[in-house]
Design a protein around this motif. Structure first.
Motif, PDB file in Angstrom:
ATOM      1  N   MET A   1      51.015 -41.522 -69.874  1.00 32.45           N
ATOM      2  CA  MET A   1      49.813 -42.141 -69.351  1.00 32.45           C
ATOM      3  C   MET A   1      48.725 -42.001 -70.405  1.00 32.45           C
ATOM      4  SD  MET A   1      47.809 -41.233 -65.794  1.00 32.45           S
ATOM      5  CE  MET A   1      47.985 -39.479 -65.956  1.00 32.45           C
ATOM      6  N   VAL A   2      48.215 -43.125 -70.854  1.00 31.14           N
ATOM      7  CA  VAL A   2      47.134 -43.123 -71.827  1.00 31.14           C
ATOM      8  C   VAL A   2      45.819 -43.202 -71.061  1.00 31.14           C
ATOM      9  CG1 VAL A   2      46.089 -44.367 -73.741  1.00 31.14           C
ATOM     10  CG2 VAL A   2      48.575 -44.221 -73.563  1.00 31.14           C
ATOM     11  N   GLN A   3      44.905 -42.349 -71.454  1.00 29.92           N
ATOM     12  CA  GLN A   3      43.640 -42.285 -70.742  1.00 29.92           C
ATOM     13  C   GLN A   3      42.518 -42.218 -71.757  1.00 29.92           C
ATOM     14  OE1 GLN A   3      43.907 -39.523 -67.506  1.00 29.92           O
ATOM     15  NE2 GLN A   3      41.792 -38.934 -67.741  1.00 29.92           N
ATOM     16  N   ASN A   4      41.470 -42.972 -71.513  1.00 27.76           N
ATOM     17  CA  ASN A   4      40.272 -42.786 -72.313  1.00 27.76           C
ATOM     18  C   ASN A   4      39.219 -42.202 -71.389  1.00 27.76           C
ATOM     19  OD1 ASN A   4      38.750 -44.829 -71.004  1.00 27.76           O
ATOM     20  ND2 ASN A   4      39.409 -46.384 -72.445  1.00 27.76           N
ATOM     21  N   GLU A   5      37.996 -42.250 -71.806  1.00 27.94           N
ATOM     22  CA  GLU A   5      36.930 -41.636 -71.019  1.00 27.94           C
ATOM     23  C   GLU A   5      36.800 -42.239 -69.615  1.00 27.94           C
ATOM     24  OE1 GLU A   5      32.229 -41.640 -71.585  1.00 27.94           O
ATOM     25  OE2 GLU A   5      33.346 -40.780 -73.266  1.00 27.94           O
ATOM     26  N   ASN A   6      37.069 -43.539 -69.494  1.00 25.70           N
ATOM     27  CA  ASN A   6      36.794 -44.222 -68.227  1.00 25.70           C
ATOM     28  C   ASN A   6      37.999 -44.825 -67.524  1.00 25.70           C
ATOM     29  OD1 ASN A   6      33.925 -43.848 -68.480  1.00 25.70           O
ATOM     30  ND2 ASN A   6      33.970 -45.414 -70.065  1.00 25.70           N
ATOM     31  N   THR A   7      39.054 -45.142 -68.260  1.00 27.65           N
ATOM     32  CA  THR A   7      40.195 -45.826 -67.638  1.00 27.65           C
ATOM     33  C   THR A   7      41.513 -45.134 -67.975  1.00 27.65           C
ATOM     34  OG1 THR A   7      40.596 -47.362 -69.463  1.00 27.65           O
ATOM     35  CG2 THR A   7      39.024 -48.069 -67.763  1.00 27.65           C
ATOM     36  N   THR A   8      42.500 -45.401 -67.142  1.00 24.53           N
ATOM     37  CA  THR A   8      43.857 -44.903 -67.337  1.00 24.53           C
ATOM     38  C   THR A   8      44.791 -46.097 -67.411  1.00 24.53           C
ATOM     39  OG1 THR A   8      43.358 -42.872 -66.127  1.00 24.53           O
ATOM     40  CG2 THR A   8      45.689 -43.481 -66.320  1.00 24.53           C
ATOM     41  N   GLU A   9      45.696 -46.070 -68.377  1.00 23.41           N
ATOM     42  CA  GLU A   9      46.683 -47.133 -68.559  1.00 23.41           C
ATOM     43  C   GLU A   9      47.874 -46.871 -67.631  1.00 23.41           C
ATOM     44  OE1 GLU A   9      48.093 -49.062 -72.562  1.00 23.41           O
ATOM     45  OE2 GLU A   9      49.117 -47.137 -72.258  1.00 23.41           O
ATOM     46  N   LEU A  10      48.223 -47.893 -66.862  1.00 22.76           N
ATOM     47  CA  LEU A  10      49.361 -47.813 -65.952  1.00 22.76           C
ATOM     48  C   LEU A  10      50.316 -48.963 -66.241  1.00 22.76           C
ATOM     49  CD1 LEU A  10      47.489 -47.004 -62.625  1.00 22.76           C
ATOM     50  CD2 LEU A  10      48.733 -45.408 -64.082  1.00 22.76           C
ATOM     51  N   TRP A  11      51.525 -48.842 -65.717  1.00 23.92           N
ATOM     52  CA  TRP A  11      52.581 -49.824 -65.929  1.00 23.92           C
ATOM     53  C   TRP A  11      53.163 -50.208 -64.577  1.00 23.92           C
ATOM     54  CZ3 TRP A  11      53.108 -50.842 -71.089  1.00 23.92           C
ATOM     55  CH2 TRP A  11      52.543 -49.901 -71.958  1.00 23.92           C
ATOM     56  N   ARG A  12      53.672 -51.417 -64.487  1.00 22.22           N
ATOM     57  CA  ARG A  12      54.297 -51.867 -63.236  1.00 22.22           C
ATOM     58  C   ARG A  12      55.476 -52.762 -63.580  1.00 22.22           C
ATOM     59  NH1 ARG A  12      55.234 -51.362 -57.786  1.00 22.22           N
ATOM     60  NH2 ARG A  12      55.490 -53.411 -56.861  1.00 22.22           N
ATOM     61  N   PRO A  13      56.702 -52.321 -63.222  1.00 21.56           N
ATOM     62  CA  PRO A  13      57.842 -53.224 -63.328  1.00 21.56           C
ATOM     63  C   PRO A  13      57.776 -54.212 -62.171  1.00 21.56           C
ATOM     64  CG  PRO A  13      58.535 -51.109 -62.432  1.00 21.56           C
ATOM     65  CD  PRO A  13      57.069 -50.999 -62.727  1.00 21.56           C
ATOM     66  N   THR A  14      58.068 -55.464 -62.430  1.00 19.51           N
ATOM     67  CA  THR A  14      57.924 -56.467 -61.375  1.00 19.51           C
ATOM     68  C   THR A  14      58.928 -57.598 -61.546  1.00 19.51           C
ATOM     69  OG1 THR A  14      56.328 -57.899 -60.254  1.00 19.51           O
ATOM     70  CG2 THR A  14      56.106 -57.686 -62.621  1.00 19.51           C
ATOM     71  N   GLY A  15      59.215 -58.237 -60.450  1.00 23.43           N
ATOM     72  CA  GLY A  15      60.083 -59.404 -60.455  1.00 23.43           C
ATOM     73  C   GLY A  15      59.263 -60.682 -60.501  1.00 23.43           C
ATOM     74  N   PRO A  16      59.931 -61.823 -60.503  1.00 24.05           N
ATOM     75  CA  PRO A  16      59.225 -63.096 -60.668  1.00 24.05           C
ATOM     76  C   PRO A  16      58.297 -63.461 -59.512  1.00 24.05           C
ATOM     77  CG  PRO A  16      61.558 -63.471 -60.235  1.00 24.05           C
ATOM     78  CD  PRO A  16      61.382 -61.996 -60.438  1.00 24.05           C
ATOM     79  N   GLU A  17      58.646 -63.107 -58.286  1.00 28.71           N
ATOM     80  CA  GLU A  17      57.802 -63.479 -57.148  1.00 28.71           C
ATOM     81  C   GLU A  17      56.465 -62.741 -57.198  1.00 28.71           C
ATOM     82  OE1 GLU A  17      60.957 -62.286 -56.739  1.00 28.71           O
ATOM     83  OE2 GLU A  17      62.059 -64.089 -56.170  1.00 28.71           O
ATOM     84  N   GLU A  18      56.540 -61.429 -57.421  1.00 32.86           N
ATOM     85  CA  GLU A  18      55.303 -60.661 -57.497  1.00 32.86           C
ATOM     86  C   GLU A  18      54.464 -61.107 -58.697  1.00 32.86           C
ATOM     87  OE1 GLU A  18      54.107 -56.152 -56.647  1.00 32.86           O
ATOM     88  OE2 GLU A  18      55.338 -56.329 -58.467  1.00 32.86           O
ATOM     89  N   LEU A  19      55.110 -61.351 -59.831  1.00 28.88           N
ATOM     90  CA  LEU A  19      54.369 -61.782 -61.015  1.00 28.88           C
ATOM     91  C   LEU A  19      53.671 -63.119 -60.775  1.00 28.88           C
ATOM     92  CD1 LEU A  19      53.635 -60.904 -63.875  1.00 28.88           C
ATOM     93  CD2 LEU A  19      55.503 -62.364 -64.667  1.00 28.88           C
TER      94      LEU A  19
END
Length: 117
Positions: A1-19
């Motif tokens: 998890m990459v974090q700076n002072e204000n935000t955190t980087e997140l990831w989401r695996p997803t399929g075509p419908e959700e995308l």
């Protein structure tokens, strides 16, 4: 998890419908959960997201995507990190009813960073 002072980087695996639903939001929000989906789970590292997109989404949907997005770090404090398997199998469990507020705290666009077929 990459974090700076204000935000955190997140990831989401997803399929075509959700995308497709994310695309319709102009890359700004995750769609509401279905009744059988009581939680929204972004993951904390790219490798874990890749494994899910490649090894689960592709066999089930023919394609899998990995997305990356940033969320206000202060907002994430309410969701403790969940270890869903090995040391690097880390997720946040966001209750479905919290998703509209969670979406409000996304900073910048949701980006597709990998595609697997």
């Amino acid at each position: 998890m990459v974090q700076n002072e204000n935000t955190t980087e997140l990831w989401r695996p997803t399929g075509p419908e959700e995308l497709d639903l994310v695309r319709r939001s102009n890359w700004t929000a995750w769609p509401p959960r279905l009744p059988e989906q009581p939680i929204f789970y972004p993951v904390l590292n790219e490798d874990y997201a890749i494994r899910i997109a490649r090894d689960w989404n592709v066999p089930h949907h023919g394609v899998g995507y990995v997305t990356r997005f940033h969320v206000d770090t202060a907002h994430l404090q309410r969701y403790p990190v969940q270890q869903a398997g090995g040391r690097t199998i880390l997720e946040l469990w966001v209750p479905a009813e919290d998703l509209p507020e969670f979406n409000h705290h996304i900073v910048g666009p949701i980006e597709v960073v990998h595609e697997f077929r």
